[in-house]
Design a protein around this motif. Structure first.
Motif, mmCIF file in Angstrom:
data_model
loop_
_atom_site.group_PDB
_atom_site.id
_atom_site.type_symbol
_atom_site.label_atom_id
_atom_site.label_comp_id
_atom_site.label_asym_id
_atom_site.label_seq_id
_atom_site.Cartn_x
_atom_site.Cartn_y
_atom_site.Cartn_z
ATOM 1 N N ASP A 192 18.785 -36.812 0.928
ATOM 2 C CA ASP A 192 18.271 -37.879 1.792
ATOM 3 C C ASP A 192 18.605 -37.534 3.232
ATOM 4 O O ASP A 192 19.777 -37.342 3.582
ATOM 5 N N ARG A 193 17.566 -37.431 4.039
ATOM 6 C CA ARG A 193 17.755 -37.055 5.442
ATOM 7 C C ARG A 193 17.483 -38.284 6.309
ATOM 8 O O ARG A 193 16.327 -38.679 6.513
ATOM 9 N N PRO A 194 18.514 -38.879 6.826
ATOM 10 C CA PRO A 194 18.290 -40.070 7.656
ATOM 11 C C PRO A 194 17.627 -39.741 8.978
ATOM 12 O O PRO A 194 16.883 -40.548 9.525
ATOM 13 N N ASP A 195 17.901 -38.546 9.525
ATOM 14 C CA ASP A 195 17.341 -38.173 10.824
ATOM 15 C C ASP A 195 16.072 -37.357 10.598
ATOM 16 O O ASP A 195 16.111 -36.212 10.161
ATOM 17 N N SER A 196 14.971 -37.936 10.878
ATOM 18 C CA SER A 196 13.695 -37.258 10.629
ATOM 19 C C SER A 196 13.400 -36.185 11.658
ATOM 20 O O SER A 196 12.478 -35.401 11.480
ATOM 21 N N ASP A 197 14.179 -36.128 12.742
ATOM 22 C CA ASP A 197 13.921 -35.114 13.765
ATOM 23 C C ASP A 197 14.464 -33.739 13.376
ATOM 24 O O ASP A 197 14.144 -32.752 14.039
ATOM 25 N N SER A 198 15.313 -33.705 12.403
ATOM 26 C CA SER A 198 15.854 -32.409 11.997
ATOM 27 C C SER A 198 14.746 -31.564 11.370
ATOM 28 O O SER A 198 13.897 -32.056 10.634
ATOM 29 N N ALA A 199 14.818 -30.289 11.695
ATOM 30 C CA ALA A 199 13.788 -29.361 11.227
ATOM 31 C C ALA A 199 14.354 -28.538 10.084
ATOM 32 O O ALA A 199 15.252 -27.703 10.303
ATOM 33 N N PRO A 225 27.080 -27.477 15.788
ATOM 34 C CA PRO A 225 26.541 -28.504 16.715
ATOM 35 C C PRO A 225 25.423 -29.305 16.069
ATOM 36 O O PRO A 225 24.766 -28.865 15.123
ATOM 37 N N ASP A 226 25.213 -30.455 16.600
ATOM 38 C CA ASP A 226 24.175 -31.305 16.024
ATOM 39 C C ASP A 226 22.789 -30.683 16.142
ATOM 40 O O ASP A 226 21.931 -30.932 15.294
ATOM 41 N N ALA A 260 22.660 -32.717 6.547
ATOM 42 C CA ALA A 260 21.630 -33.714 6.868
ATOM 43 C C ALA A 260 22.149 -34.770 7.840
ATOM 44 O O ALA A 260 21.351 -35.487 8.465
ATOM 45 N N LYS A 261 23.464 -34.847 7.951
ATOM 46 C CA LYS A 261 24.025 -35.810 8.893
ATOM 47 C C LYS A 261 23.899 -35.349 10.343
ATOM 48 O O LYS A 261 24.146 -36.132 11.264
ATOM 49 N N LYS A 262 23.582 -34.074 10.510
ATOM 50 C CA LYS A 262 23.491 -33.534 11.861
ATOM 51 C C LYS A 262 22.112 -33.855 12.442
ATOM 52 O O LYS A 262 21.088 -33.430 11.905
ATOM 53 N N PRO A 263 22.051 -34.554 13.510
ATOM 54 C CA PRO A 263 20.746 -34.810 14.113
ATOM 55 C C PRO A 263 20.228 -33.562 14.830
ATOM 56 O O PRO A 263 21.002 -32.775 15.367
ATOM 57 N N ASP A 272 24.460 -20.774 13.825
ATOM 58 C CA ASP A 272 25.818 -21.298 13.984
ATOM 59 C C ASP A 272 26.627 -21.187 12.696
ATOM 60 O O ASP A 272 27.868 -21.214 12.750
ATOM 61 N N ALA A 273 25.952 -21.078 11.593
ATOM 62 C CA ALA A 273 26.660 -20.905 10.312
ATOM 63 C C ALA A 273 25.663 -20.401 9.279
ATOM 64 O O ALA A 273 24.443 -20.589 9.385
ATOM 65 N N ILE A 274 26.221 -19.741 8.303
ATOM 66 C CA ILE A 274 25.414 -19.252 7.176
ATOM 67 C C ILE A 274 26.059 -19.771 5.899
ATOM 68 O O ILE A 274 27.271 -19.592 5.687
ATOM 69 N N VAL A 275 25.264 -20.396 5.067
ATOM 70 C CA VAL A 275 25.723 -20.908 3.761
ATOM 71 C C VAL A 275 25.099 -20.038 2.684
ATOM 72 O O VAL A 275 23.874 -19.877 2.634
ATOM 73 N N LEU A 276 25.954 -19.494 1.858
ATOM 74 C CA LEU A 276 25.492 -18.565 0.820
ATOM 75 C C LEU A 276 25.699 -19.202 -0.547
ATOM 76 O O LEU A 276 26.838 -19.451 -0.969
#
Lengths: 222, 574
Positions: free
Chosen positions: B406-413, B347-348, B378-381, B464-468
């Motif tokens: 590059d993170r276009p959405d600055s609200d992402s933590a 989810p976003d 980074a595309k996920k807001p 929601d997901a784990i990237v290893l």
């Protein structure tokens, strides 16, 4: 005293130059062990050790030991005292006279580590892999058969029952078992070949990236 | 035993009563006959043949006049004479040596009638046996001087050596002075041995006795050294200060004064021994030299190594600098689509945990993978991305990746949680949480800033997901095993090509939802996700492919070469 501030371009050029020098120094090992290679190696080891020490101090000891001990919360302090005591006992191993006390901490670490590793291996590897051996995802019967044969024959390759010794002193396996072992050996060779090929690809990837960084640096410089 | 006192020559009438009784009780000794040829030892027979027949003036008086008839050989069995013999030592019954006591008992066949032992008179004369005819015909002095190379000082000085038992025992020894005793219980024996030639009788000595004397000889030599080498010292301290000679000087053994000239044979070193000596000397000298622990490879191996390195470097550098396209298209890994699908389903405002478990040395291969995966996230807001690592260098790699993407959405933590100590135990604590009160690894980032995450464990957090991202199969297995109780969380593995072979079984078993490896994986994911790639990424992928082709060529040539090398001796043996 204030350090001179570098512009991003200057920092990039300086970093790229150092990277170029260290790359050449490390690749000089091809002609044998030499002072240039050793200097680069020692610098890398020193930097890595210093960085790791700072990480441990700022991310382990300070937040997980010192802060709880100074928190004032009796429960938190009591919980933090346990690892602190274990830490002190482990440090006593530095002295031969008090090394025996450090065995308590070592035993605790080994015991907990072995328990966690065994539990994880049992639920994560053994159960999952055994189940997947005869029930591979995808429902491909041929794939399942190959996996089953490969698993069984490879495991049998590492058994060393012998019926006796030949006249030349070699261990003699039963004929049926020897045939199974030969099949397992084929699977092992294929697996090790795949691992070796993957390692070559990894090395080539790193080498390509390093040459690409040098090329980009040279393009900026000239 | 006390040392033998100085005695005067015994008088004839001073014979002890027990000795006279013994003589009276003993059977008359038969007249000694000349020994037959069979009784004479070989060496003596030869001497008889070689020596001129001249009577020897020596007379062998027995100091011990009685012997058992059966124990005395014919040529030694001689009647005692009344000639003055060596001074008999003053000894009581207890002081008589064992061998003498035995002789005394043998001389008294009827103990009941034997006279009681009386104190032995000091001046008891020793009976002198008559010299046998065969012995008088030998010129023993001349014979012994010819054998030992020394000239006897007196004609009978070598008569003791007649028995051939101690040819060098008494050579070089000076005559003892009266009253000079020896240690131990052999004073009687030495008195007998050092007696005047005319007073000496046959030696009733066994080989064991002579061995004892052989040891005493060195003892006497040492005593002589003591007197010769060590001078009395004047005391410096204590009650005996300034007094000399009170304290016996310490015995000092100086081996240098012992001369053994002429004893040993000249050293003969054969050629083989000389070669071994030279080899041993060279070996010992070589062991003291400093050597490199790394042996130098033979030149064919070095040439092959340098040639391979030069070829690979040339191929990769050529593709990099010339931007030559080797691969027709990017994206040959089908798992890249699966990985993209897993992350696309997040989810976003979801939560994704990214694990940076690789070293900077593997950054050339895994950094592109991290870049494309993070670029997709980074595309996920409003996405919460948590980066963590069980390696000390992991936080730095995460920070560098965050800086590149590059993170276009600055609200992402995006939080870099930093280093997670404890390996598998640390992972376990992250999954199940810390005890109450202790700080959670999710609470603060590596710089100490609060993340605002209230969950104390990964289980409570529910990502929601784990990237290893791993460059080792061990780390991948550790994470898979510790996350196994929570199979509902999708797991995407991005591994190096070297570790992919060992991680693949987990992907085949479904424990890993997607697996992408190396630069091809990054290129494939980039193509699937239509993501922007860093500059030059395509060139690196082409260079890796060209290098792989060159490596394939080298492996083929090497296999062919070494295969032919193995076949060559087989053909020769047929």
């Amino acid at each position: 005293m204030t350090l001179p501030t570098l512009t991003p371009l200057q920092a990039d050029l300086l970093g790229g130059g150092l990277g170029f020098i260290f790359t050449i120094a490390l690749l000089s090992y091809l002609v044998g062990d030499n002072p240039l290679y050793r200097a680069a190696l020692h610098i890398f080891i020193g930097v890595a050790a210093g960085y790791a020490a700072l990480v441990v101090i700022y991310q382990v000891i300070a937040p997980r030991l010192v802060s709880p001990l100074l928190s004032g919360n009796l429960m938190v302090v009591a919980l933090a005292v346990v690892p602190f005591v274990l830490f002190i006992l482990l440090a006593l191993r530095l002295s031969p006279g008090t090394a025996l006390l450090g065995s308590i901490s070592a035993a605790y670490l080994v015991g907990v580590g072995a328990a966690v590793a065994m539990g994880g291996a049992l639920t994560g590897t053994i159960t999952g892999q055994v189940q997947a051996t005869w029930l591979a995802p995808g429902g491909n019967l041929l794939n399942n058969v190959i996996i089953l044969i490969g698993t069984v024959t490879t495991l049998l390759y590492f058994q060393f029952w012998v019926r006796g010794r030949t006249v030349t002193g070699e261990d003699e396996r039963p004929a049926l078992l020897q045939g199974i072992v030969n099949v397992g050996q084929v699977f092992l060779v294929v697996t090790l070949g795949a691992v070796y090929g993957g390692m070559i690809l990894s090395g080539l990837a790193v080498f390509s990236q390093r040459l690409l960084a040098i090329a980009n640096w040279l393009a900026r410089v000239f | 035993m006390e040392p033998a006192p100085a005695v005067n020559p015994p008088a004839d009438e001073a014979l002890p009563e027990w000795l006279l009784a013994a003589e009276a009780a003993a059977e008359p000794l038969p007249t000694p006959e000349a020994p037959t040829e069979r009784d004479i030892p070989d060496w003596l027979s030869a001497a008889v043949d070689a020596a001129p027949a001249s009577p020897s003036p020596a007379v062998l008086p027995p100091s011990i006049p009685v012997q058992a008839q059966d124990d005395i050989p014919d040529w030694l069995d001689m009647p005692p004479t009344r000639q003055p013999a060596i001074p008999a030592p003053q000894a009581g019954p207890d002081d008589i040596p064992d061998w003498l006591q035995g002789a005394e008992q043998l001389s008294t066949p009827e103990p009941a009638t034997a006279p009681p032992p009386a104190p032995m008179p000091v001046d008891a004369p020793a009976p002198t046996p008559a010299e046998p005819d065969w012995l008088s015909e030998l010129d023993l002095d001349e014979m012994l001087s010819a054998e030992t190379g020394t000239t006897p000082s007196t004609p009978a000085a070598s008569s003791a050596d007649l028995f051939g038992l101690t040819p060098d025992l008494f050579s070089g020894l000076e005559q003892p002075t009266p009253g000079e005793g020896l240690k131990g219980g052999s004073d009687e024996l030495l008195s007998e041995l050092f007696s005047e030639p005319g007073e000496r009788g046959p030696l009733p000595l066994s080989r064991d006795d002579l061995k004892t004397l052989d040891g005493l000889r060195f003892e006497r030599i040492l005593d002589g050294q003591e007197e010769a080498q060590v001078a009395p010292r004047e005391e410096k301290v204590g009650a005996l200060k300034n007094v000399t000679g009170v304290i016996r000087p310490e015995l000092i053994f100086e081996g240098g004064s012992l001369r053994a000239a002429g004893v040993g044979e000249p050293v003969v070193v054969t050629d083989t021994q000389r070669e071994r000596i030279v080899a041993l000397d060279a070996l010992l000298n070589a062991g003291a030299e400093t050597r490199s622990a790394v042996s130098r490879s033979p030149w064919p191996v070095r040439v092959a190594r340098w040639g391979t390195a030069a070829l690979m470097t040339a191929v990769v550098a050529f593709v990099i600098f010339s931007d030559t396209p080797v691969l027709p298209q990017a994206g040959l890994q089908p798992a890249a689509g699966q990985a993209h699908a897993v992350l696309e389903s997040v989810p976003d405002d979801g939560i994704v945990l990214v694990i940076f478990d690789y070293d900077p040395a593997a950054g050339g291969e895994l950094d592109p993978l991290a870049d494309v995966l993070c670029a997709h996230l980074a595309k996920k807001p409003n996405l919460t991305l948590l980066a963590i690592s069980t390696r000390a260098a992991g936080p730095a790699l995460a920070s560098r990746t965050f800086a590149r993407v590059d993170r276009p959405d600055s609200d992402s933590a995006w939080w870099n949680l930093g280093y997670l100590p404890g390996s598998s135990v640390g992972v376990r604590s992250l999954v199940i949480g810390m005890p109450g009160g202790l700080p959670s690894p999710l609470a603060r980032d590596y710089s100490g800033a609060e993340t605002g995450i209230e969950a104390g464990s990964l289980r409570a957090l529910g990502p929601d997901a784990i990237v290893l991202l791993v460059d080792s199969a061990q780390e991948a297995r550790m994470w898979v095993e510790q996350l196994a109780p929570y199979p509902d969380v999708p797991l995407v593995a991005a591994a190096s090509a070297g570790a992919a072979a060992f991680i693949a079984p987990y992907y085949e078993s479904g424990q890993i939802d997607a697996l992408i490896t190396g630069l091809p994986g990054a290129a494939a994911y980039q193509a699937v996700g239509e993501l922007s790639a860093p500059a030059g990424e395509r060139r690196a992928e082409n260079a890796q492919a060209a290098g792989a082709l060159a490596a394939l060529l080298v492996i083929a040539l090497g296999s062919l070469f070494y295969g032919l090398e193995r076949l060559r001796p087989r053909r020769g043996g047929l």
